[in-house]
Enzyme design. Structure first.
Site, short mmCIF file in Angstrom:
data_model
loop_
_atom_site.label_atom_id
_atom_site.label_comp_id
_atom_site.label_asym_id
_atom_site.label_seq_id
_atom_site.Cartn_x
_atom_site.Cartn_y
_atom_site.Cartn_z
N ASP A 7 48.42 61.21 -67.09
CA ASP A 7 48.74 62.24 -65.80
C ASP A 7 49.63 63.28 -66.71
O ASP A 7 50.69 62.87 -67.30
CB ASP A 7 49.24 61.48 -64.79
N ASP A 124 41.31 59.64 -52.41
CA ASP A 124 42.67 59.02 -52.69
C ASP A 124 43.07 58.66 -51.27
O ASP A 124 43.34 59.50 -50.39
CB ASP A 124 43.62 60.05 -53.19
#
Length: 229
Positions: A7, A124
């Site tokens: 990330d 998500d």
């Protein structure tokens, strides 16, 4: 398949707890991580700044990551235009979209028609609701999202992320019908809360084809189940 994640925020590799900016368990050099994960079958790369801004932000460092990995990556974070999807596909094997199906359905459908074999959809969710826009907005219930995605499928993959346990090592929390997802994608991956190989096995037992790991790389233990680790 166990897939390590990188990330990116502000050009650095970070691991946020529950996706919260400023709340980290790890910060480091993304290029060093890419070299470390070079033997992994696939690496999940997310432009966190891009997810919040609505367009790729950390493209320079991501390009270098993709070069180190020789394209064996899937890239997401702010892919909300056809140009952004194509840019991601010029770097990585797969492009990952999360907001696009809910923000611009016609454009998403066009992207699916053109690149379905290389397009992954990220769901998500928290409390049964799919989150978009860097996890700041509710888009639809999981059931509604799956029904909509069926209209434009199939896709290369669907990625399910449990935001509630993301970055915590709190264990697999997947209250979702994996079979319904397998009707719209060749592979279904899980992310969120994975700490060790026991969690990986639990995800497999639930029917997932692969597990995306972040917390387990920095605060857990995958030595017994990841041969690239």
């Amino acid at each position: 398949m166990i897939i390590p994640s990188i990330d990116i925020e502000g050009g650095r590799a970070v691991k946020r707890i529950r996706g919260q900016r400023g709340n980290y368990i790890f910060q480091g050099d993304p290029l060093e991580l890419a070299a470390r994960f070079r033997k992994a079958p696939l690496v999940h790369v997310v432009d966190l700044d891009g997810a919040e801004a609505g367009g790729l932000v950390n493209i320079s460092v991501i390009s270098k990551i993709a070069e180190i990995l020789e394209g064996r990556c899937e890239l997401g974070g702010g892919l909300r235009s056809l140009e952004a999807v194509e840019r991601a596909l010029s770097l990585c094997q797969y492009a990952v979209v999360g907001s696009l199906p809910f923000k611009n359905w016609p454009l998403f459908r066009r992207a699916a028609e053109l690149y379905r074999d290389r397009l992954a959809v990220s769901l998500d969710y928290r409390g049964g609701e799919v989150l978009v826009g860097g996890w700041r907005e509710k888009a639809a219930s999981i059931a509604e999202a799956v029904r909509r995605l069926e209209e434009a499928g199939p896709y290369a993959a669907v990625i399910v992320t449990s935001v509630e346990v993301e970055g915590t090592g709190g264990g697999v929390k997947a209250d979702i019908d994996v079979k319904s997802l397998k009707r719209i994608a060749r592979r279904v991956f899980y992310a969120g809360g994975v700490r060790d190989c026991n969690d990986v096995e639990r995800a497999y037992a639930l029917g997932f084809d692969g597990v995306i790991v972040g917390y387990a790389l920095y605060a857990g233990d995958l030595k017994k189940c990841a041969n690239w680790y």
